[in-house]
Design an enzyme around this catalytic site. Structure first.
Site, short mmCIF file in Angstrom:
data_model
loop_
_atom_site.label_atom_id
_atom_site.label_comp_id
_atom_site.label_asym_id
_atom_site.label_seq_id
_atom_site.Cartn_x
_atom_site.Cartn_y
_atom_site.Cartn_z
CB CYS A 18 31.68 -1.99 24.77
SG CYS A 18 30.57 -3.42 24.88
NE ARG A 45 -0.67 0.07 5.03
CZ ARG A 45 -0.03 -0.87 5.69
NH1 ARG A 45 0.20 -2.06 5.14
NH2 ARG A 45 0.43 -0.63 6.92
CG HIS A 53 23.82 -8.60 25.21
ND1 HIS A 53 23.94 -7.58 24.29
CD2 HIS A 53 22.82 -8.22 26.06
CE1 HIS A 53 23.07 -6.62 24.57
NE2 HIS A 53 22.37 -6.99 25.64
CG HIS A 82 31.59 -4.27 20.29
ND1 HIS A 82 30.98 -4.03 21.50
CD2 HIS A 82 31.08 -3.34 19.42
CE1 HIS A 82 30.16 -2.99 21.39
NE2 HIS A 82 30.20 -2.56 20.13
CD GLN A 101 18.44 -7.90 28.93
OE1 GLN A 101 18.15 -7.59 30.09
NE2 GLN A 101 18.10 -7.16 27.89
CB CYS A 131 34.38 -5.14 25.32
SG CYS A 131 33.73 -4.90 23.65
CG ASN A 148 20.91 -6.69 33.84
OD1 ASN A 148 21.38 -5.57 33.98
ND2 ASN A 148 20.15 -7.02 32.80
CG HIS A 200 7.86 -19.66 23.50
ND1 HIS A 200 6.50 -19.43 23.45
CD2 HIS A 200 8.45 -18.49 23.09
CE1 HIS A 200 6.27 -18.19 23.03
NE2 HIS A 200 7.45 -17.61 22.80
CE LYS A 203 1.63 -5.35 12.38
NZ LYS A 203 0.39 -4.80 11.81
N GLY A 213 15.16 -1.36 20.24
CA GLY A 213 15.57 -0.67 21.45
C GLY A 213 16.78 -1.23 22.16
CG HIS A 268 29.50 -7.16 23.23
ND1 HIS A 268 30.84 -6.85 23.19
CD2 HIS A 268 29.46 -8.49 23.49
CE1 HIS A 268 31.57 -7.93 23.43
NE2 HIS A 268 30.74 -8.95 23.60
CB SER A 274 20.88 -0.30 25.84
OG SER A 274 21.20 -1.54 26.47
CG ASN A 298 15.11 -7.40 23.37
OD1 ASN A 298 14.24 -8.20 23.06
ND2 ASN A 298 15.16 -6.83 24.57
#
Length: 343
Positions: A46, A25, A162, A109, A164, A49, A71, A277, A306, A155, A160, A157, A149
């Site tokens: 970093c 579209r 990795h 890195h 979580q 690193c 963390n 999962h 999206k 998003g 490098h 941050s 992510n």
């Protein structure tokens, strides 16, 4: 005619609207600009690193493989207040207890999971197995969520490589829903729900991307994102930790090839959200739960996201602008060798 229908998502127990004619579209809205800057193998500031200091004051060791640490900015953790102030009226609250960890894939890195060698991917899976066992066996840990992510558009941050881990005193909603759907399906049919999904995908064949003796990857019939891919062992296991070494190696090979095909699609680091999962660790048995990894890539074109808008946020159901059959075919047509290796 492009696919235009609703499709039932049996794991989430919700309808997905597939309107593939919307993909092309007219669009004069915001577009994503991909950064082409070269990334060095080591960055002095970093905090992931090797040898570098972190905000907590800790210093990373000169690690050479996978590196795991607690963390420094946990969303759940042992230092969270043990007693929450009472909530008013109908509201409820509880301590944000749990353990949050970071898993660095490599000291480099400039690499991504797609660029690791197969033995390195297998080693990472072995570490994930160990983390699930270690954290899941602890008192008060009802679920171990492992996720990555990847990419600025989701998003991230720090680029490098990795992921979580959130080990929590509750089960995340998506897993809770999936576990419940699997339990009810097993009780009513005698079948594992995900096995019925696999049977349908293998019978159709058009949405399968990669397959070997004991692992498979496919764009599900009910995909919400354009290039959504599930990677799963063919045998039912409640978690990655239950895979034997040979199964894990097969799984690593399929996982690696999916990642390479993602990058090769537009010859760029392909962004995504990648959750594992796995069954909850709350002490219950989950015979109907089938471990798998899901990829939720936010791009539907190289420069178009999206966007989650009215139907998704306001209405609670996904509107997909693409046909899963077409996107799986695209992924099958690109090479299985990473484009950077040909340079």
């Amino acid at each position: 005619m492009p696919v235009w229908e609703e499709r039932w998502h049996p794991l989430r127990e919700e309808w997905v609207i597939v309107a593939a004619h919307r993909q092309d579209r007219p669009w004069i809205g915001q577009e994503v600009r991909q950064a082409a800057a070269a990334v060095p193998p080591y960055v002095a500031d970093c905090y992931l690193c090797p040898g570098n200091g972190r905000v907590s004051g800790a210093r990373n060791p000169s690690y050479t493989g996978v590196y795991v640490f607690d963390n420094d900015h946990p969303s759940v953790g042992p230092l969270a207040p043990r007693v929450a102030a009472p909530a008013a009226g109908i509201y409820r609250n509880r301590p944000a207890a749990g353990i949050a960890r970071v898993v660095c894939y490599s000291p480099r890195h400039d690499l991504t999971l797609a660029e690791l060698e197969l033995p390195e991917v297998d080693r990472l899976l072995e570490v994930w197995q160990d983390q699930y066992r270690d954290l899941g066996e602890r008192d008060g840990i009802d679920h171990v969520l492992v996720f990555e992510n990847k990419g600025e558009v989701v998003g991230v941050s720090n680029p490098h490589p990795h992921c979580q881990i959130y080990a929590t005193n509750f089960v995340f909603k998506t897993i809770e829903t999936e576990a419940g759907a699997g339990e009810r399906h097993l009780a009513s049919t005698g079948h594992v729900l995900f096995q019925d999904v696999l049977a349908a995908e293998q019978a159709d064949g058009r949405r399968i991307v990669v397959e070997n003796d004991s692992a498979i990857a496919f764009v599900p019939y009910f995909a919400r994102y354009a290039y959504e891919v599930f990677v799963a062992p063919k045998a039912t296991h409640p978690s990655l930790a239950a895979l034997a070494a040979a199964e894990r190696r097969d799984f690593a090979a399929v996982l690696q090839e999916v990642l390479v095909r993602f990058d090769n699609l537009w010859q760029m680091p392909f962004p995504y959200v990648m959750p594992l999962h796995q069954a909850p660790t709350d002490g219950r048995e989950y015979p109907g739960f089938h471990f798998h990894i899901e990829f939720h890539p936010p791009l539907r074109k190289p420069n178009l996201l999206k966007y989650l808008a009215g139907p998704e946020i306001g209405g609670g159901n996904f509107l997909s602008d693409t046909a899963p059959e077409e996107k799986a075919a695209e992924l099958r047509t690109v090479p299985a060798v990473h484009y950077k290796r040909g340079r």
